[in-house]
Design a protein around this motif. Structure first.
Motif, mmCIF file in Angstrom:
data_model
loop_
_atom_site.group_PDB
_atom_site.id
_atom_site.type_symbol
_atom_site.label_atom_id
_atom_site.label_comp_id
_atom_site.label_asym_id
_atom_site.label_seq_id
_atom_site.Cartn_x
_atom_site.Cartn_y
_atom_site.Cartn_z
ATOM 1 N N ARG A 76 0.838 -1.199 0.000
ATOM 2 C CA ARG A 76 0.000 0.000 0.000
ATOM 3 C C ARG A 76 0.876 1.255 0.000
ATOM 4 O O ARG A 76 0.669 2.173 -0.775
ATOM 5 C CB ARG A 76 -0.919 -0.017 1.239
ATOM 6 N N SER A 77 1.911 1.244 0.858
ATOM 7 C CA SER A 77 2.724 2.459 0.931
ATOM 8 C C SER A 77 3.547 2.630 -0.348
ATOM 9 O O SER A 77 3.795 3.748 -0.785
ATOM 10 C CB SER A 77 3.588 2.476 2.195
ATOM 11 N N ASN A 78 3.907 1.504 -1.004
ATOM 12 C CA ASN A 78 4.588 1.616 -2.301
ATOM 13 C C ASN A 78 3.677 2.252 -3.336
ATOM 14 O O ASN A 78 4.104 3.098 -4.111
ATOM 15 C CB ASN A 78 4.978 0.221 -2.807
ATOM 16 N N LYS A 79 2.413 1.805 -3.318
ATOM 17 C CA LYS A 79 1.429 2.345 -4.259
ATOM 18 C C LYS A 79 1.284 3.842 -4.041
ATOM 19 O O LYS A 79 1.246 4.627 -4.987
ATOM 20 C CB LYS A 79 0.069 1.666 -4.044
ATOM 21 N N TYR A 102 4.280 10.090 -9.117
ATOM 22 C CA TYR A 102 3.712 10.410 -10.415
ATOM 23 C C TYR A 102 3.127 11.820 -10.421
ATOM 24 O O TYR A 102 3.445 12.638 -11.283
ATOM 25 C CB TYR A 102 2.629 9.387 -10.787
ATOM 26 N N VAL A 103 2.291 12.105 -9.414
ATOM 27 C CA VAL A 103 1.596 13.409 -9.381
ATOM 28 C C VAL A 103 2.613 14.542 -9.273
ATOM 29 O O VAL A 103 2.584 15.496 -10.058
ATOM 30 C CB VAL A 103 0.598 13.460 -8.197
ATOM 31 N N LEU A 118 11.813 9.765 -12.058
ATOM 32 C CA LEU A 118 10.688 9.515 -11.131
ATOM 33 C C LEU A 118 9.442 9.094 -11.894
ATOM 34 O O LEU A 118 8.726 8.178 -11.494
ATOM 35 C CB LEU A 118 10.380 10.780 -10.343
ATOM 36 N N LEU A 119 9.193 9.794 -13.010
ATOM 37 C CA LEU A 119 8.014 9.456 -13.812
ATOM 38 C C LEU A 119 8.135 8.035 -14.366
ATOM 39 O O LEU A 119 7.175 7.267 -14.334
ATOM 40 C CB LEU A 119 7.878 10.437 -14.973
ATOM 41 N N GLU A 120 9.343 7.698 -14.812
ATOM 42 C CA GLU A 120 9.587 6.366 -15.348
ATOM 43 C C GLU A 120 9.282 5.317 -14.276
ATOM 44 O O GLU A 120 8.605 4.336 -14.511
ATOM 45 C CB GLU A 120 11.054 6.241 -15.736
ATOM 46 N N TYR A 121 9.803 5.595 -13.078
ATOM 47 C CA TYR A 121 9.629 4.672 -11.959
ATOM 48 C C TYR A 121 8.150 4.465 -11.645
ATOM 49 O O TYR A 121 7.665 3.349 -11.498
ATOM 50 C CB TYR A 121 10.380 5.209 -10.743
ATOM 51 N N SER A 122 7.417 5.611 -11.559
ATOM 52 C CA SER A 122 6.013 5.488 -11.156
ATOM 53 C C SER A 122 5.166 4.877 -12.263
ATOM 54 O O SER A 122 4.100 4.336 -11.994
ATOM 55 C CB SER A 122 5.461 6.848 -10.734
ATOM 56 N N ARG A 123 5.654 4.938 -13.503
ATOM 57 C CA ARG A 123 4.846 4.379 -14.596
ATOM 58 C C ARG A 123 4.962 2.859 -14.697
ATOM 59 O O ARG A 123 4.076 2.210 -15.233
ATOM 60 C CB ARG A 123 5.282 5.009 -15.929
ATOM 61 N N ILE A 124 6.072 2.305 -14.154
ATOM 62 C CA ILE A 124 6.306 0.863 -14.365
ATOM 63 C C ILE A 124 5.178 0.008 -13.816
ATOM 64 O O ILE A 124 4.584 -0.799 -14.521
ATOM 65 C CB ILE A 124 7.653 0.422 -13.744
#
Ligand code: ADP
Length: 438
Positions: free
Chosen positions: A214-217, A224-225, A277-283
């Protein structure tokens, strides 16, 4: 009277602080049936009572008990006194005898669970063969408590009379039996507790993983935001500093020019950070794409992308024939790109030499990327895969500390794992596996 009897034996106040209840852990049905057979064979009864005085198992109940002594409150009190005395004074592994105030004999041996005395095994209400019952005493007793004289004396005549030798043999047997029960109960309880502990720790583990997920999400969402929203103001800063530099160059002195280049430099670094960061959150959010990928072509494309870095560093990258694997081509390209780029970047004073290999491990492909760089100390082997963890300051090696976190995520999404083996000054080998089952 071989049926299990539900006579209340009253409370004897021996339970202070007790936690284990004999009735919760004793297989009463099995022991009752075993003792019923034993009684039918030998005529020796048995009573197993907990420390509250509750009868859990009983065979061979005497009429004199059931119809007289345990019915009248005063004679019942004599019985309870006997139970209490025996229970308090009997020692583990031994047996103890008592002539109760109703003039009959009781013998007891204790049951323990670990160090806790939880109950007693009774051989009760009998007389020795060599004792002549003092009928007069019983007649007086009967009168005192208002018992029907004939019925009471008849019940007395049915009280078993055993030789001392026989009683001794039976009590030896009962005492061994009580010890076997004690040992079984102790090991059962230990097993039950170990099982409970295991269950509890597994439940805690599941909860921890859920919380971590949950905390990863949440972190991904946040990354992302913020990175998405930061892009616009950052673009403005870059654009207007460029304009300032271009249009007001002549009005600015040397110092102002220096400050300006700091701003441009800072903005560039931030753009890289936001991109990563965006790349990471998109995976994790991205849809799973599974294709057959020729990893030779994949690596060759990645090397093309890294052309400038390879050229500037003079790096040499070697690889033999690599397999066709199943996976997401975009993510796997990102994985190879991050690892090869790191292998070139962290070269120290050496000219980078990178070797890419793959082994067939039946259920998975095991890739390895070897370099001849600065190496990593073992205490950082896990830490480097966490977000923002870097081992050097930016002055020495550029970077955001997100690359390996992304690699970890990509490998996880392909059913594999990633790790490093290295020694400072002796290069590093990054291993990752890719499952063959999509
Ligand atoms: P970045 O490269 O942006 O710093 P990474 O997540 O890719 O972030 O790597 C984290 C850290 O792990 C790096 O800062 C570096 O200290 C260490 N590291 C990664 N790859 C290598 C390598 N091939 N050799 C030595 N150190 C490495």
């Amino acid at each position: 009277m071989s049926e299990k009897t539900n006579i209340s034996m009253g409370k004897n106040e021996l339970t202070d602080g007790d936690k284990i209840e004999l009735k919760d852990i004793l297989d009463t049905e099995a022991i009752q049936s075993f003792m019923d057979d034993f009684y039918a064979l030998t005529n020796f009864g048995i009573g197993i009572l907990d420390l509250h005085g509750e009868v859990l198992i009983g065979t061979g109940w005497q009429e004199i008990c059931v119809k007289f002594h345990r019915v009248h409150p005063l004679t019942l009190n004599n019985c309870l006194q006997s139970d209490t005395y025996l229970s308090r004074n009997v020692k583990r592994g031994e047996f103890l005898e008592y002539k109760c105030k109703n003039n009959l004999r009781d013998i007891v041996t204790p049951i323990f669970v670990s160090d806790q005395h939880v109950g007693n095994l009774f051989l009760g209400q009998f007389m020795y063969e060599d004792e002549v019952p003092e009928i007069e005493v019983f007649e007086n007793q009967g009168d005192m408590y208002g018992f029907d004289k004939e019925a009471y004396l008849n019940a007395l005549s049915q009280v078993p009379k055993w030789s001392r030798e026989k009683v001794n043999i039976v009590m030896n047997l009962y005492s061994k039996f009580a010890q076997i029960i004690s040992n079984l109960l102790t090991s059962n309880l230990a097993m039950e507790r170990a099982l409970e502990d295991k269950k509890r720790s597994e439940a805690a583990k599941v909860k921890l993983i859920e919380e971590l997920n949950r905390s990863n999400k949440e972190l991904e969402q946040f990354a992302y935001v913020t990175s998405h929203d930061l892009q616009e103001p950052l673009r403005m800063i870059s654009a207007f500093t460029s304009r300032l530099e271009r249009e007001y160059n002549k009005l600015l002195d040397k110092k102002a020019g220096e400050y300006m280049s700091f701003i441009t430099e800072g903005a560039k670094k931030m753009q890289v950070l936001i991109k990563d960061l965006l790349e990471y959150s998109r995976i994790s959010g991205s849809k799973r794409v599974i294709e057959d990928i020729n990893s030779n072509i994949l690596v060759s494309n990645v090397l093309n992308n890294l052309g400038l870095q390879i050229q500037e560093s003079g790096a040499q990258v070697f690889y033999n024939t690599l397999p066709v694997i199943k996976g997401d081509p975009v993510l796997l390209a990102l994985l190879f790109q991050n690892l090869i780029s790191n292998a070139i970047k962290f070269c120290g004073k050496n000219i980078p030499e990178v070797n890419i290999k793959c082994e067939d491990k039946k259920l998975e492909w095991l890739f390895s990327i070897h370099d001849n760089g600065i190496g990593i100390s073992p205490e950082y082997f896990e830490k480097i895969f966490m977000i923002f963890q870097r081992l050097h300051d930016r002055g020495k090696y550029e970077g955001t500390g997100i690359g390996l976190t992304i690699c970890n995520r990509i490998v996880e999404r392909h059913g594999g794992r990633i790790w490093v083996e290295s020694e400072p000054g002796k290069g590093s080998v990054f291993y990752f596996s890719i499952s063959k089952i999509s």
